[in-house]
Design a protein around this motif. Structure first.
Motif, PDB file in Angstrom:
ATOM      1  N   ASP A  59       2.613   7.840   0.451  1.00 49.50           N
ATOM      2  CA  ASP A  59       3.866   7.495   1.120  1.00 49.50           C
ATOM      3  C   ASP A  59       4.916   7.464   0.008  1.00 49.50           C
ATOM      4  OD1 ASP A  59       6.047   6.380   2.389  1.00 49.50           O
ATOM      5  OD2 ASP A  59       5.059   4.468   2.834  1.00 49.50           O
ATOM      6  N   VAL A  60       5.468   8.621  -0.290  1.00 48.50           N
ATOM      7  CA  VAL A  60       6.387   8.741  -1.425  1.00 48.50           C
ATOM      8  C   VAL A  60       7.616   7.862  -1.217  1.00 48.50           C
ATOM      9  CG1 VAL A  60       7.797  10.337  -2.792  1.00 48.50           C
ATOM     10  CG2 VAL A  60       5.546  11.040  -1.979  1.00 48.50           C
ATOM     11  N   LYS A  78       0.283  15.098  -9.876  1.00 52.16           N
ATOM     12  CA  LYS A  78       0.773  14.519 -11.125  1.00 52.16           C
ATOM     13  C   LYS A  78       2.173  15.030 -11.439  1.00 52.16           C
ATOM     14  CE  LYS A  78      -3.250  15.365 -13.288  1.00 52.16           C
ATOM     15  NZ  LYS A  78      -4.257  15.483 -14.364  1.00 52.16           N
ATOM     16  N   ALA A  79       2.385  16.321 -11.243  1.00 51.73           N
ATOM     17  CA  ALA A  79       3.701  16.905 -11.493  1.00 51.73           C
ATOM     18  C   ALA A  79       4.758  16.306 -10.565  1.00 51.73           C
ATOM     19  CB  ALA A  79       3.642  18.424 -11.326  1.00 51.73           C
ATOM     20  N   GLU A  80       4.382  16.100  -9.317  1.00 54.21           N
ATOM     21  CA  GLU A  80       5.310  15.489  -8.347  1.00 54.21           C
ATOM     22  C   GLU A  80       5.678  14.072  -8.770  1.00 54.21           C
ATOM     23  OE1 GLU A  80       5.489  14.921  -3.541  1.00 54.21           O
ATOM     24  OE2 GLU A  80       3.586  14.458  -4.520  1.00 54.21           O
ATOM     25  N   ARG A 139       0.853  -1.200   0.000  1.00 57.06           N
ATOM     26  CA  ARG A 139       0.000   0.000   0.000  1.00 57.06           C
ATOM     27  C   ARG A 139       0.880   1.239   0.000  1.00 57.06           C
ATOM     28  NH1 ARG A 139      -5.273  -1.764  -0.760  1.00 57.06           N
ATOM     29  NH2 ARG A 139      -5.050  -3.985  -0.409  1.00 57.06           N
ATOM     30  N   VAL A 140       0.465   2.255  -0.770  1.00 57.13           N
ATOM     31  CA  VAL A 140       1.261   3.480  -0.868  1.00 57.13           C
ATOM     32  C   VAL A 140       0.489   4.719  -0.406  1.00 57.13           C
ATOM     33  CG1 VAL A 140       2.768   2.572  -2.678  1.00 57.13           C
ATOM     34  CG2 VAL A 140       0.682   3.801  -3.312  1.00 57.13           C
ATOM     35  N   GLY A 141      -0.653   4.531   0.234  1.00 57.36           N
ATOM     36  CA  GLY A 141      -1.451   5.665   0.704  1.00 57.36           C
ATOM     37  C   GLY A 141      -2.508   6.053  -0.313  1.00 57.36           C
ATOM     38  N   GLU A 142      -3.044   7.228  -0.126  1.00 53.46           N
ATOM     39  CA  GLU A 142      -4.044   7.785  -1.040  1.00 53.46           C
ATOM     40  C   GLU A 142      -3.387   8.882  -1.873  1.00 53.46           C
ATOM     41  OE1 GLU A 142      -7.003   6.592  -1.526  1.00 53.46           O
ATOM     42  OE2 GLU A 142      -6.909   5.171   0.118  1.00 53.46           O
TER      43      GLU A 142
END
Length: 106
Positions: A77-78, A101-103, A69-72
């Motif tokens: 969770d980068v 999206k840019a990030e 899982r990477v969060g929402e």
């Protein structure tokens, strides 16, 4: 791969390609899905074995239970996402803020 493109383009999703992991030939894609409906479609299209991470709301199909899982989208969770070394991130274009999206593209 062309069936994937057709499926993805027809759903107006945005694909964010990440740098391929260093080392020998890349092999199969390492996909992160950032929306439950995208996760379901990836598994239905037969790409479930390539999905290495999903958003916290993805709960179908049952096979997704063992996926990281990477969060929402609003609270990713980068660090955890980067540890999964994705080669492809699939997100919901109109459901993802432009700044996020840019990030992810960076």
């Amino acid at each position: 791969m062309s069936i994937w493109r057709t499926c993805i383009y027809s759903l107006t999703l945005t694909l964010v390609g990440a740098a391929a992991p260093a080392g020998p030939a890349a092999g199969a894609p390492r996909i992160i899905s950032l929306s439950p409906h995208i996760t379901e479609l990836l598994f239905a299209a037969g790409a479930g074995d390539s999905v290495v991470g999903v958003d916290d709301s993805s709960d179908y199909p049952a096979a997704v239970a063992g996926v990281a899982r990477v969060g929402e989208v609003e609270a990713l969770d980068v660090e955890g996402l980067l540890k999964l070394k994705p080669t492809l991130i699939v997100l919901w274009d109109s459901g993802t803020p432009a700044r996020r999206k840019a990030e992810l593209e960076r």
